[in-house]
Design an enzyme around this catalytic site. Structure first.
Site, mmCIF file in Angstrom:
data_model
loop_
_atom_site.group_PDB
_atom_site.id
_atom_site.type_symbol
_atom_site.label_atom_id
_atom_site.label_comp_id
_atom_site.label_asym_id
_atom_site.label_seq_id
_atom_site.Cartn_x
_atom_site.Cartn_y
_atom_site.Cartn_z
ATOM 1 N N CYS A 42 2.370 -1.755 -0.899
ATOM 2 C CA CYS A 42 3.898 -1.707 -0.969
ATOM 3 C C CYS A 42 4.234 -3.393 -0.718
ATOM 4 O O CYS A 42 3.538 -4.174 0.154
ATOM 5 C CB CYS A 42 4.636 -1.118 0.329
ATOM 6 S SG CYS A 42 6.185 -1.168 0.586
ATOM 7 N N PRO A 43 5.064 -3.917 -1.246
ATOM 8 C CA PRO A 43 6.308 -3.543 -1.992
ATOM 9 C C PRO A 43 5.798 -3.518 -3.435
ATOM 10 O O PRO A 43 6.723 -3.451 -4.223
ATOM 11 C CB PRO A 43 7.455 -4.408 -1.642
ATOM 12 C CG PRO A 43 6.684 -5.546 -1.565
ATOM 13 C CD PRO A 43 5.420 -5.354 -0.865
#
Length: 78
Positions: A15-16
């Site tokens: 992430c992200p």
């Protein structure tokens, strides 16, 4: 007849990055086009559907034989 979805493999990314890669791909696609994204970051199970809803796209989680792998089919919205 609809064409096969594009494939986006984000396994190994955290992430992200899976959402960023998905957003980049969707920007280049026509409305109604589909992309199938695979991610093994557990946060992706939350982030990808959230991103899709916020962007007006349709997101469907698909079954996977690997319980650590999230597979989604996202259809580009307007």
């Amino acid at each position: 007849m609809s064409s096969a979805p594009d494939m986006l493999d984000t396994r190994g990314l955290r992430c992200p990055l899976p959402v960023i890669r998905l957003e980049t791909r969707l920007r280049r696609m026509a409305e109604g086009a589909r992309v199938r994204i695979m991610a093994d970051d557990p946060i992706a199970a939350i982030d990808i559907p959230h991103f899709a809803r916020q962007g007006g796209h349709t997101c469907l989680r698909l079954p996977s034989e690997d319980d650590k792998l999230c597979v989604f089919e996202v259809t580009r919205g307007p």
